[in-house]
Design an enzyme around this catalytic site. Structure first.
Site, PDB file in Angstrom:
ATOM      1  N   GLY A 215      -5.416   1.759  -2.269  1.00 59.50           N
ATOM      2  CA  GLY A 215      -5.635   0.508  -1.561  1.00 59.50           C
ATOM      3  C   GLY A 215      -5.503   0.673  -0.059  1.00 59.50           C
ATOM      4  O   GLY A 215      -5.877   1.708   0.514  1.00 59.50           O
ATOM      5  N   SER A 216      -4.948  -0.334   0.575  1.00 60.45           N
ATOM      6  CA  SER A 216      -4.921  -0.356   2.045  1.00 60.45           C
ATOM      7  C   SER A 216      -4.018   0.692   2.670  1.00 60.45           C
ATOM      8  O   SER A 216      -4.106   0.941   3.868  1.00 60.45           O
ATOM      9  CB  SER A 216      -4.508  -1.744   2.535  1.00 60.45           C
ATOM     10  OG  SER A 216      -5.520  -2.690   2.236  1.00 60.45           O
ATOM     11  N   THR A 217      -3.140   1.331   1.872  1.00 60.31           N
ATOM     12  CA  THR A 217      -2.336   2.404   2.464  1.00 60.31           C
ATOM     13  C   THR A 217      -3.229   3.566   2.900  1.00 60.31           C
ATOM     14  O   THR A 217      -2.863   4.327   3.798  1.00 60.31           O
ATOM     15  CB  THR A 217      -1.269   2.916   1.480  1.00 60.31           C
ATOM     16  OG1 THR A 217      -1.900   3.392   0.289  1.00 60.31           O
ATOM     17  CG2 THR A 217      -0.284   1.813   1.121  1.00 60.31           C
TER      18      THR A 217
END
Length: 484
Positions: A215-217
């Site tokens: 995801g956004s990591t």
């Protein structure tokens, strides 16, 4: 008659020579085959005829041995078994070994030549030295904090020391007690079946062997690629990215989890975690440069060991622009282990240098004399120090003024990145909650620790699940425990 005696003597000599040749063949050339033959019980009986060496955490044994009185005499015992199972693994007379119990089996069982003063003589007289000890890098306070913070929810935590690569915490939840697999009775068989048949898969090491969409990591990696390639030169310069953003070659419109992402700069896009901006940046960087940046962080490396094998984290190298856009925000086929994402956070904290993680500090004989150290890889430069320092700035702002505020620790600088990863058919599964973080003293640039947290079954309704809300407090608990 003399001739008959001569013939008998020659024949006897040939028989003796054949016997000697066969003995050499069996004892020298085929000895390993006979030893490995499942029908040969001597080696198994000898293996369990003495106590197994200990695995140490914080200088104290977390494993032991008990005398069962049976033919396979000594059975393995574990202190705080579920807490340290992702580190130790199990040692079972019935089902073999796993994790450190497997990779360090020679030391623990006393068969490693480094434990013997005269290996050839010990082999000749069939003497086995006492099992040695394996000292791990794990910090017991951080390990316990991670285990308690997950509170039985499915997920994992990995914490590392950025400069050295020492693994400070390695937790997989839910866990199990490896002691129930020690021995060879009916209860062991029943425990094995129960654990392997459990729906929540407690024997799966989610920290090392399970990959998730990050995801956004993963936007940390995309931001590094954009800065390293020169696609972005100024963190605050507006980027020409609309909201929503139409994926290249499609009619699919990609939106954002929050407002304010239209034509913003990288600093604000990172704080708000704008999908549109990072998808567009990934396309601008291109597949080759994105894949190369991911590779330097450790993606697509099938040879990572801790020393147990680690599942490869993957970034596809053959995508069309629309797929690349989704990969750049940690979706599509991008997948990472929690260990891999802890390595990403550590590289940022360590001014762009990545020291491969390791779990074994040293191995000793039964008397504490060092006979070796754990395998350690060379430090490599993942990105320039200037780029790393810009990412440190961006991650610190996420904690100070953004969605990562739940990881803030008073008196210390904490950098973080939240992530909420979609998965399942049509992304209908409950999102995975991610959080990456690192911590350092405010007066120093020396990073103390970096951590990655993933929570599979975050509590709350689907729309309210977030990395900051579900995984951030776990990261804070682990980092705070390391600062005490």
């Amino acid at each position: 008659m003399t001739r008959g005696i001569r013939h008998t003597a020659v024949f006897s000599f040939l028989l003796l020579a054949a016997l000697l040749v066969n003995a050499v063949r069996v004892q020298v050339f085929e000895a390993d085959d006979y030893t490995a033959n499942p029908a040969n019980r001597r080696d198994v009986i000898a293996r369990y005829a003495q106590p197994r060496g200990a695995v140490l955490v914080g200088g104290r044994p977390v494993t032991g041995s008990r005398d069962s009185g049976g033919r396979l005499r000594y059975e393995r015992t574990y202190t705080d078994g579920p807490l340290y199972a992702p580190v130790t693994g199990y040692a079972s007379q019935t089902y073999g070994t796993s994790l450190l119990e497997r990779t360090e089996d020679g030391v623990l069982a006393g068969t490693d030549d480094r434990l013997a003063g005269f290996p050839w003589w010990d082999r000749l007289i069939r003497r086995r030295p006492p099992g040695g000890r394996v000292e791990t890098t794990v910090d017991p306070a951080m390990q316990r904090a991670a285990y308690r913070a997950l509170a039985g929810r499915k997920g994992a935590v990995v914490a590392v020391e950025p400069r050295s690569g020492r693994v400070l915490a390695l937790v997989s939840s839910p866990s199990y007690d490896p002691g129930v697999l020690s021995g060879n009775g009916r209860s062991v068989t029943a425990a094995w079946r129960r654990l392997n048949g459990a729906a929540d898969r407690p024997m799966l090491n989610r920290a090392l062997r399970q990959t998730y969409p990050p995801g956004s990591t993963f936007k940390v990696v995309t931001a590094a690629a954009a800065l390293e390639t020169g696609l972005v030169k100024d963190l605050d310069a507006p980027l020409d990215v609309p909201d929503p953003y139409t994926l290249p070659g499609t009619r699919t419109r990609l939106g954002n989890p929050s407002e304010g992402c239209e034509h913003v700069g990288l600093r604000e896009a990172f704080r708000l975690s704008c999908n549109t901006v990072f998808a567009r940046l990934g396309v601008g960087v291109g597949v080759r440069a994105m894949a190369e940046t991911a590779r330097r962080f450790g993606f697509n490396d099938a040879g990572l060991r801790l020393p147990s094998p680690v599942a490869p984290s993957t970034f596809d190298t053959g995508m069309d622009p629309a797929q690349l856009a989704m990969s750049a925000i940690g979706q599509y086929d991008t997948a990472a282990t929690p260990l891999q994402m802890a390595m990403v956070a550590a590289a940022v904290a360590n001014d762009g240098q990545l020291t491969p993680p390791y779990l074994v500090e040293r191995v000793t004989d039964a008397h504490g004399v060092t006979v070796g150290t754990g395998a350690r890889g060379p430090t490599r430069q993942v990105m320039s120090p200037a780029t790393a320092q810009q990412l440190q700035e961006l991650m610190a702002e996420v904690v100070e003024h953004g969605s990562g505020h739940t990881a803030a620790i008073e008196g210390f600088t904490v950098g973080g990145k939240t992530g909420t990863a979609q998965h399942g058919v049509r992304n209908e599964g409950a999102p995975y909650a991610w959080f990456l973080a690192w911590v350092r003293e405010r007066e120093s640039r020396e990073p103390v620790a970096a951590v990655a947290v993933v929570v599979e079954d975050a509590e709350g309704v689907r729309e309210d699940i977030s990395g900051g809300g579900s995984a951030g407090p776990v990261a804070r608990a682990v980092l705070a425990a390391g600062l005490r």
